[in-house]
Structures are given as structure tokens and as C-alpha cells.
Enzyme design. Structure first.
Site, PDB file in Angstrom:
ATOM      1  N   ASN A  95       1.196  -0.502  -0.115  1.00 37.08           N
ATOM      2  CA  ASN A  95       0.074  -0.719  -0.357  1.00 37.08           C
ATOM      3  C   ASN A  95       0.392   1.474  -0.362  1.00 37.08           C
ATOM      4  O   ASN A  95       1.082   1.634   1.274  1.00 37.08           O
ATOM      5  CB  ASN A  95      -1.052   0.380   1.073  1.00 37.08           C
ATOM      6  CG  ASN A  95      -2.241   1.385   1.016  1.00 37.08           C
ATOM      7  OD1 ASN A  95      -1.711   2.272   0.499  1.00 37.08           O
ATOM      8  ND2 ASN A  95      -2.610   0.861   1.452  1.00 37.08           N
ATOM      9  N   HIS A  99      -2.457   4.777   2.954  1.00 38.04           N
ATOM     10  CA  HIS A  99      -3.717   5.014   3.093  1.00 38.04           C
ATOM     11  C   HIS A  99      -5.454   4.270   2.421  1.00 38.04           C
ATOM     12  O   HIS A  99      -4.604   3.961   1.341  1.00 38.04           O
ATOM     13  CB  HIS A  99      -4.087   6.879   2.968  1.00 38.04           C
ATOM     14  CG  HIS A  99      -5.788   7.738   3.183  1.00 38.04           C
ATOM     15  ND1 HIS A  99      -4.782   8.500   4.117  1.00 38.04           N
ATOM     16  CD2 HIS A  99      -6.517   7.208   2.959  1.00 38.04           C
ATOM     17  CE1 HIS A  99      -6.211   8.746   3.768  1.00 38.04           C
ATOM     18  NE2 HIS A  99      -7.280   8.652   3.537  1.00 38.04           N
ATOM     19  N   TYR A 100      -5.918   4.156   3.098  1.00 39.24           N
ATOM     20  CA  TYR A 100      -6.981   3.016   2.014  1.00 39.24           C
ATOM     21  C   TYR A 100      -7.502   3.737   1.076  1.00 39.24           C
ATOM     22  O   TYR A 100      -7.417   5.510   1.127  1.00 39.24           O
ATOM     23  CB  TYR A 100      -7.757   2.837   2.753  1.00 39.24           C
ATOM     24  CG  TYR A 100      -9.213   1.970   2.492  1.00 39.24           C
ATOM     25  CD1 TYR A 100      -8.989   0.978   1.554  1.00 39.24           C
ATOM     26  CD2 TYR A 100     -10.210   2.853   1.852  1.00 39.24           C
ATOM     27  CE1 TYR A 100     -10.792   0.247   1.403  1.00 39.24           C
ATOM     28  CE2 TYR A 100     -11.407   2.593   0.136  1.00 39.24           C
ATOM     29  CZ  TYR A 100     -10.934   0.620  -0.114  1.00 39.24           C
ATOM     30  OH  TYR A 100     -11.736   0.558  -0.873  1.00 39.24           O
ATOM     31  N   HIS A 101      -7.155   3.028   0.142  1.00 39.39           N
ATOM     32  CA  HIS A 101      -7.548   3.543  -1.234  1.00 39.39           C
ATOM     33  C   HIS A 101      -8.264   2.565  -2.025  1.00 39.39           C
ATOM     34  O   HIS A 101      -7.495   1.564  -2.238  1.00 39.39           O
ATOM     35  CB  HIS A 101      -7.094   4.863  -2.647  1.00 39.39           C
ATOM     36  CG  HIS A 101      -4.959   4.095  -2.486  1.00 39.39           C
ATOM     37  ND1 HIS A 101      -4.710   3.575  -1.577  1.00 39.39           N
ATOM     38  CD2 HIS A 101      -4.842   3.447  -3.235  1.00 39.39           C
ATOM     39  CE1 HIS A 101      -3.538   3.235  -2.064  1.00 39.39           C
ATOM     40  NE2 HIS A 101      -3.596   3.179  -3.005  1.00 39.39           N
ATOM     41  N   LEU A 102      -8.987   2.829  -2.976  1.00 40.55           N
ATOM     42  CA  LEU A 102     -10.093   2.532  -4.759  1.00 40.55           C
ATOM     43  C   LEU A 102      -9.735   3.117  -5.833  1.00 40.55           C
ATOM     44  O   LEU A 102      -9.958   4.098  -5.584  1.00 40.55           O
ATOM     45  CB  LEU A 102     -10.992   2.432  -4.333  1.00 40.55           C
ATOM     46  CG  LEU A 102     -11.886   1.060  -5.390  1.00 40.55           C
ATOM     47  CD1 LEU A 102     -11.750  -0.284  -5.512  1.00 40.55           C
ATOM     48  CD2 LEU A 102     -13.034   1.160  -5.155  1.00 40.55           C
TER      49      LEU A 102
END
Length: 135
Positions: A95, A99-102
Site C-alpha cells: 500500500n 492510506h486506504y484507497h480504491l
């Protein structure tokens, strides 16, 4: 001292970005190193790290935004397909933003983007079932 993610810097306008959607909880912007034009990242404004960390309302908004952007990408680029990708795991190996991301991106025949599998090769249904025992 806690580090600030790239997404947080974009939200605070400390880094430039081509933003296509923004609310109190979710932001979507162009990937700076795109697979194709129209390659976007959809992320929570707060620095949740993984899929499992997302509060339900943020998770739902991300997917509502993805559905809307899918339609908009189809209308603008008339792609052969639309791809989605989301990575979790250790930073920076799995990652790169921490940080979460789509990712959502238009796909075109011959665009060179592909799926590279491991050395496992094709597996029988029995071997796959055995690998899933106790899941």
C-alpha cells in the site's frame, strides 16, 4: 511524531491533485501515474489504513462514488472495460500511500496492464478446495 499521508496532504491542499469528487468523508482524484487517462483513486478523507478499518458509512460512500465514477468514465472514454484494484498490507510494499484507497480505471484492449500470477500455475478444483479448508 505521526506521519501525514499523501491523501491527507491532498485534502489539505498541500499537494496538487485533479479532484473529481469531495465530501466531508471521501475524496476522489486522478492517479498521478495513471494506467490510462481517467485512472482515479477514491479514498476516505481520514487516514484509515485498510478495508477493515473503514466505518460502514465511509465504506458505503466510497462504493456509491465508485458507481457514479464508473458511469462517468464509461461516458467520457468509452473503454473496453473498467478495472478496480484495492491493496492492503504493509507500507510501502503493498500500500504505497499507507492510506486506504480504491483504484478505478478505464481499460482498453492492448493497454499493457495485466495480471501477473505466481508460479502456482493452474490448479484443480480439489487443490483449491483443500487450500480453503477451515476458511
Amino acid at each position: 511524531m505521526e506521519s501525514t499521508t499523501t491523501v491527507e496532504k491532498i485534502v489539505r491542499r498541500e499537494l496538487p491533485a485533479a479532484i473529481v469528487y469531495e465530501s466531508d468523508h471521501v475524496i476522489a482524484f486522478a492517479d498521478h501515474d495513471p494506467i490510462n487517462f481517467g485512472h482515479l483513486l477514491i479514498a476516505p478523507v481520514k487516514p484509515y489504513k485498510t478495508f477493515l478499518d473503514l466505518p460502514e458509512a465511509v465504506f458505503l460512500e466510497i462504493h456509491e462514488v465508485a458507481r457514479d465514477l464508473y458511469r462517468r468514465l464509461e461516458a467520457k472514454y468509452q473503454p473496453d472495460g473498467i478495472g478496480f484494484m484495492q491493496n492492503n498490507g504493509t507500507y510501502p510494499d503493498f500500500n504505497a500511500l499507507d492510506h486506504y484507497h480504491l483504484h478505478i480505471f478505464p481499460r482498453f484492449k492492448g493497454d499493457q496492464f495485466g495480471w501477473k500470477t505466481s508460479e502456482l500455475g493452474l490448479q484443480s478444483v480439489e487443490a483449491l478446495q483443500a487450500s480453503l479448508t477451515d476458511l
